[in-house]
Design an enzyme around this catalytic site. Sequence first.
Site, PDB file in Angstrom:
ATOM      1  N   LEU A 243       0.824  -1.217   0.000  1.00 44.41           N
ATOM      2  CA  LEU A 243       0.000   0.000   0.000  1.00 44.41           C
ATOM      3  C   LEU A 243       0.856   1.264   0.000  1.00 44.41           C
ATOM      4  CD1 LEU A 243      -2.689  -1.065   2.649  1.00 44.41           C
ATOM      5  CD2 LEU A 243      -3.129  -0.691   0.205  1.00 44.41           C
TER       6      LEU A 243
ATOM      7  N   TYR B 252      -4.253  -0.512  16.661  1.00 45.16           N
ATOM      8  CA  TYR B 252      -4.990  -1.119  15.539  1.00 45.16           C
ATOM      9  C   TYR B 252      -6.417  -0.540  15.448  1.00 45.16           C
ATOM     10  CZ  TYR B 252      -7.916  -4.675  13.307  1.00 45.16           C
ATOM     11  OH  TYR B 252      -8.848  -5.319  12.536  1.00 45.16           O
TER      12      TYR B 252
END
Length: 269
Positions: A50, A138
């Site tokens: 990414l 996260y």
Amino acid sequence: MPAPRTVLLTGAAGGLGTLMRGLLPAYGYELRLFDANPVEGEPDAVTADLADTEALREAVRGVDAIIHLAGISLESTFDKILRANIQGTYNLYEAARAEGVRRTVFASSNHAVGFTPRPRGDDPLIPVDTPRRPDTYYGLSKCFGEDLAQLYWDLHGLETVSVRIGSCFAEPSTVRMLSVWLSPEDCARLFHAALTAEGVGHTVVYGSSANTRLWWDLTSARALGYEPLDDSERYAEKLIAEQGPLDPDNPDHACLGGQFTTNPPRWPH
Ligand code: NAI
Ligand code: 15L
């Protein structure tokens, strides 16, 4: 909006990506696959990170929609989360904006609200607009992803359905998952609804099956046309016999995020 046909699936080599590669073609989608790791048996998949903005531009070019699953899926260091989940998701949205892709389904997580106490007894289900309470870096990255999606809707008119997935695995494996399980088949149903519903702007939904012991409110998911057909209850007797029922004194059972609020499982790399 015409129904999307070609869909970029990021994170295609992962657990959920593999399940969706098996299930989504039955809905008529042609999947373009993207992952940092090679996708087994898929020589045409794009193997790129990414962080690679050129590869992302090429990967999104010409697709009707994106399902964004790629990223670190457990707790990790802030630096790793920053790179993969925060910068990585920004890079994907920038590519989508530049190439005019109108609709994304973003794999958010229950860990965006993980420190929310779970409902007990007759408590109401947790609404989708409950204040964010991330339980990890996260979970924090999923809050960022949801806010990025809102910004790209308000600023650029790119639509997103952010799906706060519970636990999407072939079967529930803990007593907590009796409440938060999303069967793979229901996940495909939900993604299909998220890809095809009209006028979603930026919509946040919880992703669960129709579990008898459900903790959160599926109203916004159902409003997209999602009709879950599975219920974890058929696994309840076995799991409770093995693990005991949810324990009011066990901190792992206190909040939506379960063990992520006490000793989160960590990304292996
Ligand atoms: P996974 O860890 O099995 O798969 C993630 C995939 O993303 C891997 O194939 C990995 O190679 C790829 N990836 C990681 N960093 C990348 C990068 N920088 N560039 C390109 N690819 C990269 O995770 P899983 O279970 O398949 O989850 C998929 C998505 O759904 C994740 O975003 C996760 O946070 C989210 N989610 C999953 C849940 C579940 O129950 N499986 C629950 C809630 C959210
Ligand atoms: C998640 O967000 C993770 O990606 C997944 O591996 C599971 O741990 C899930 O949440 C869960 O809460 O069970």
